[in-house]
Design a protein around this motif. Structure first.
Motif, short mmCIF file in Angstrom:
data_model
loop_
_atom_site.label_atom_id
_atom_site.label_comp_id
_atom_site.label_asym_id
_atom_site.label_seq_id
_atom_site.Cartn_x
_atom_site.Cartn_y
_atom_site.Cartn_z
N UNK A 65 0.96 -1.00 -0.37
CA UNK A 65 0.25 -0.35 0.37
C UNK A 65 1.11 1.32 -0.13
N UNK A 66 2.52 1.32 -0.18
CA UNK A 66 3.57 2.37 -0.17
C UNK A 66 3.31 2.71 -1.75
N UNK A 67 3.21 3.82 -1.66
CA UNK A 67 3.44 4.57 -3.45
C UNK A 67 4.50 3.80 -4.36
N UNK A 68 5.48 3.88 -3.59
CA UNK A 68 6.23 2.73 -4.71
C UNK A 68 5.43 0.97 -5.06
N UNK A 69 4.72 0.88 -4.19
CA UNK A 69 4.00 -0.63 -4.70
C UNK A 69 2.52 -0.70 -5.18
N UNK A 70 2.87 0.79 -4.75
CA UNK A 70 0.88 1.57 -5.64
C UNK A 70 1.40 1.50 -7.02
N UNK A 71 2.23 1.97 -7.55
CA UNK A 71 2.98 3.01 -8.51
C UNK A 71 3.32 1.38 -9.51
N UNK A 72 4.17 0.25 -8.60
CA UNK A 72 4.79 -0.52 -9.59
C UNK A 72 4.06 -1.45 -10.16
N UNK A 73 2.46 -2.37 -8.85
CA UNK A 73 1.08 -2.53 -9.33
C UNK A 73 0.47 -1.46 -10.58
N UNK A 74 0.14 -0.83 -10.92
CA UNK A 74 -0.81 0.28 -11.33
C UNK A 74 0.49 0.14 -12.83
N UNK A 75 1.32 0.21 -12.88
CA UNK A 75 2.38 -0.30 -14.10
C UNK A 75 1.64 -1.92 -14.64
N UNK A 76 2.38 -2.95 -13.87
CA UNK A 76 1.79 -3.83 -13.93
C UNK A 76 0.58 -4.02 -14.50
N UNK A 77 -0.53 -3.44 -13.77
CA UNK A 77 -1.73 -3.10 -14.64
C UNK A 77 -1.88 -2.65 -16.24
N UNK A 78 -1.41 -1.43 -16.11
CA UNK A 78 -1.03 -0.93 -17.74
C UNK A 78 -0.41 -2.03 -18.54
N UNK A 133 14.94 -7.48 -31.01
CA UNK A 133 13.95 -8.09 -31.00
C UNK A 133 13.44 -8.35 -30.24
N UNK A 134 13.97 -8.28 -28.87
CA UNK A 134 13.06 -8.38 -27.08
C UNK A 134 12.67 -8.35 -27.02
N UNK A 135 10.91 -8.83 -26.49
CA UNK A 135 9.72 -8.59 -26.19
C UNK A 135 9.51 -7.28 -25.45
N UNK A 136 9.88 -6.48 -25.93
CA UNK A 136 10.04 -5.33 -24.33
C UNK A 136 8.56 -5.17 -23.70
N UNK A 137 7.53 -5.53 -24.30
CA UNK A 137 6.56 -5.57 -23.49
C UNK A 137 6.26 -6.84 -21.94
N UNK A 138 7.30 -8.02 -22.91
CA UNK A 138 7.15 -8.90 -21.85
C UNK A 138 8.04 -8.63 -20.57
N UNK A 139 9.14 -7.88 -21.12
CA UNK A 139 10.41 -7.28 -19.74
C UNK A 139 10.06 -6.73 -19.24
N UNK A 140 9.03 -5.37 -19.60
CA UNK A 140 8.72 -4.60 -18.82
C UNK A 140 7.31 -5.16 -17.58
#
Length: 225
Positions: A65-78, A133-140
């Protein structure tokens, strides 16, 4: 974290586009050496991304629930939503072509001419091709998951090593085949590339939709729990 990394690595290694290009690399002159450089460059990209994430987090997962944790989850959701959107776009395009009785615009494989072009390439070209050719979306997606890594536990290092190994497993398999059976490998791998060329759209749609839905579901659950 481990399950997410496993699924993401599996999607990376099953991505048909890098594998199709890698087959041409190893089928060319000095293919085994070029393939080795391709794999090392591929692994370097994964290692750099993981290292950067661990440096940013200090090797400790941010508190829930910290800002970094929420930001990481938001990035994963995106990333998950983007994969679903991309997969659905390609699925609709493929369905539209089938409805009109036409096939996707996939060029006929030309193994002789293509491998001739690769014959003139260098090992540095193979290294650059691995980066492109690295699948950068999956790497992200993998990077947003590594945020949860706790490097004080030895099992975390095993999980990260397993992620890199599994994400490279298809390339390693092809490379070993070329090293130990070069003549037979060249013929069979070019046939594999021709098959992948005909089925790459279906494979991409399936990978994007399945992994995207998983990431969206996991992210929403963690954000709301």
């Amino acid at each position: 974290m481990v399950l997410d990394l496993l699924l993401i690595a599996l999607a990376i290694t099953l991505d048909p586009l890098p594998l199709m290009a890698f087959v041409l690399v190893v089928a060319s002159a000095r293919g085994a050496w070029k393939g080795l450089v391709f794999i090392l460059s591929w692994l370097l990209c994964l290692t750099v991304v993981i290292t950067l994430v661990l440096v940013l987090t200090g090797g400790e997962p941010p508190p829930p629930k910290s800002p970094p944790s929420t930001a990481a989850l938001a990035a994963k959701l995106f990333v998950g939503v983007s994969l679903v959107g991309y997969g659905e776009h390609r699925r609709r395009r493929l369905g539209g072509l089938r409805a009109r009785g036409t096939r996707p615009a996939v060029p006929e494989p030309e193994p002789v001419s293509l491998t001739s072009e690769m014959d003139r390439s260098t090992v540095w070209s193979a290294a650059g091709l691995a980066v492109l050719l690295q699948p950068w979306g999956l790497v992200a997606a993998g990077a947003t998951t590594v945020v949860e890594a706790d490097t004080s536990h030895f099992t975390t290092w095993i999980a990260l090593f397993g992620f890199c190994l599994l994400a490279t497993s298809s390339l390693l398999t092809v490379e070993l085949y070329v090293v130990f059976a070069p003549t037979a490998a060249r013929v069979r791998l070019l046939r594999l590339r021709a098959w992948l060329t005909r089925h790459q759209e279906q494979a991409l749609v399936t990978l994007c939709l399945l992994l995207g839905c998983w990431l969206v579901g996991r992210s929403l659950y963690q954000l709301t729990s």
